[in-house]
Write a protein that holds these residues in place. Structure first.
Motif, PDB file in Angstrom:
ATOM      1  N   ARG A 223       0.863  -1.177   0.000  1.00 53.63           N
ATOM      2  CA  ARG A 223       0.000   0.000   0.000  1.00 53.63           C
ATOM      3  C   ARG A 223       0.905   1.233   0.000  1.00 53.63           C
ATOM      4  N   ALA A 224       0.657   2.119  -0.935  1.00 59.67           N
ATOM      5  CA  ALA A 224       1.542   3.269  -1.115  1.00 59.67           C
ATOM      6  C   ALA A 224       0.740   4.569  -1.113  1.00 59.67           C
ATOM      7  N   GLY A 225       1.459   5.688  -1.103  1.00 63.55           N
ATOM      8  CA  GLY A 225       0.813   7.012  -1.184  1.00 63.55           C
ATOM      9  C   GLY A 225      -0.159   7.268  -0.064  1.00 63.55           C
ATOM     10  N   GLU A 226      -1.338   7.719  -0.426  1.00 66.88           N
ATOM     11  CA  GLU A 226      -2.353   8.066   0.569  1.00 66.88           C
ATOM     12  C   GLU A 226      -2.916   6.854   1.285  1.00 66.88           C
ATOM     13  N   ARG A 227      -2.627   5.652   0.797  1.00 66.55           N
ATOM     14  CA  ARG A 227      -3.147   4.448   1.430  1.00 66.55           C
ATOM     15  C   ARG A 227      -2.307   4.031   2.640  1.00 66.55           C
ATOM     16  N   ILE A 228      -1.151   4.655   2.815  1.00 65.78           N
ATOM     17  CA  ILE A 228      -0.299   4.301   3.957  1.00 65.78           C
ATOM     18  C   ILE A 228      -0.820   5.002   5.211  1.00 65.78           C
TER      19      ILE A 228
END
Length: 331
Positions: free
Chosen positions: A213-218
């Motif tokens: 999970r990257a970007g705003e999903r972290i």
């Protein structure tokens, strides 16, 4: 006996038949192994030197075996495909080029369709290997290299149905494929690239960056974040945790559902606490270019549900949950 008449079952006779068949076929393969020599080495040398594709051909039961041998060669580093000998007579011969090597299978060595197409393939410049049960057959004489797959007897009690002979041809095809695999230094990662949809392919080709999970999903908060902000971030991102970062986005800790419970048990009212008060420092991490299987091993060893993903400068770039590995079928 009519078609509708029941067949009496004699369990002992059935088991005796099964054992006899397996013993005959095992004896045939053992005998085949003992007589391998220079022709086998020459066949492997030609397979390794082939600049085009290995075209495996046959008809009837030999055609079925040929199709499997082609599939095994192709999946183990030797480009190959199957051409049905009867179809080749009616146009598929155009699939063969001067750079190819034809591997022809015929137990009798007299299959008319093969004897029709092979001289034409040779005229194009293709090499010819043959696997037959008759070293004196026309097909054996026509081949550049002949591999003898003869058997003492078939497992069929009538000595008619191809049984031990087809097993021997299949085993010899496997031996060719494995010998080429080893000579090429074909490894597990090469095998995975030929099997991307299989379990091994997923384990050896899927990297952490593919599923993290990257970007705003972290889920992440700073170390001085209060409990309201921290719990809101954990709920919004749905990972059962949040990464704790400093001003340069380095991961300094992790705060999980378990840490919430432990903090409550320790202080009671956590409303005035910051995430620093309950976080676990120095969270386990992995790089984005690592294999997802490696992440699974780390999580399994540490009994973890989460891993933090850090780049070469130790900055937070992703987060991984065990469910992500399961969804990707890595575990």
């Amino acid at each position: 006996m009519s078609a509708s008449s029941p067949i009496a079952i004699d369990a002992q006779a059935i088991l005796a038949s099964a054992r006899r068949t397996l013993e005959i076929e095992a004896d045939a393969v053992r005998a085949l192994a003992q007589r391998q020599g220079a022709p086998f080495v020459a066949a492997v040398e030609r397979l390794l030197a082939c600049r085009g594709r290995v075209v495996v051909s046959g008809i009837g039961k030999s055609g079925h075996i040929a199709r499997k041998i082609a599939a095994t060669l192709a999946s183990t580093g030797t480009p190959a495909f199957f051409v049905h000998a009867a179809e080749a007579v009616h146009g598929d011969l155009g699939m063969i080029t001067a750079q190819d090597l034809v591997l022809a299978l015929s137990h009798s060595g007299t299959t008319e369709e093969l004897l029709t197409i092979l001289p034409l393939a040779r005229r194009m410049g293709a090499g010819i290997l043959a696997m037959t049960g008759n070293p004196g057959s026309p097909l054996a004489r026509l081949a550049d290299v002949h591999l003898d797959t003869s058997v003492a007897r078939e497992a069929c009690p009538l000595n008619l149905a191809p049984t031990a002979s087809s097993t021997s041809a299949l085993a010899l095809g496997d031996a060719l494929a494995v010998a080429c695999l080893q000579a090429r230094g074909f490894g597990s990662e090469d095998f995975a690239r030929s099997h991307p949809g299989g379990a091994l392919g997923r384990r050896l080709l899927t990297h952490v960056r593919d599923i993290m999970r990257a970007g705003e999903r972290i889920p992440k908060v700073h170390a001085d974040a209060g409990m309201n902000e921290t719990l809101a971030e954990m709920s919004a991102k749905g990972m059962g945790m949040t990464v704790v970062v400093d001003d340069e986005n380095h991961a300094v800790g992790i705060f999980t559902d378990g840490d919430v419970r432990r903090l409550i048990a320790r202080v009671g009212d956590i409303r005035q606490c910051t995430v620093r008060d309950g976080m676990s420092p120095q969270p386990r991490s992995i790089g984005p270019d690592a294999l997802a299987a490696q992440a699974a091993a780390i999580m399994d060893e540490g009994r973890l549900n989460h891993l933090v993903v850090l780049d070469a400068q130790a900055r937070l770039v992703g987060a991984l949950h065990m469910h992500d590995l399961m969804a990707a079928k890595v575990v």
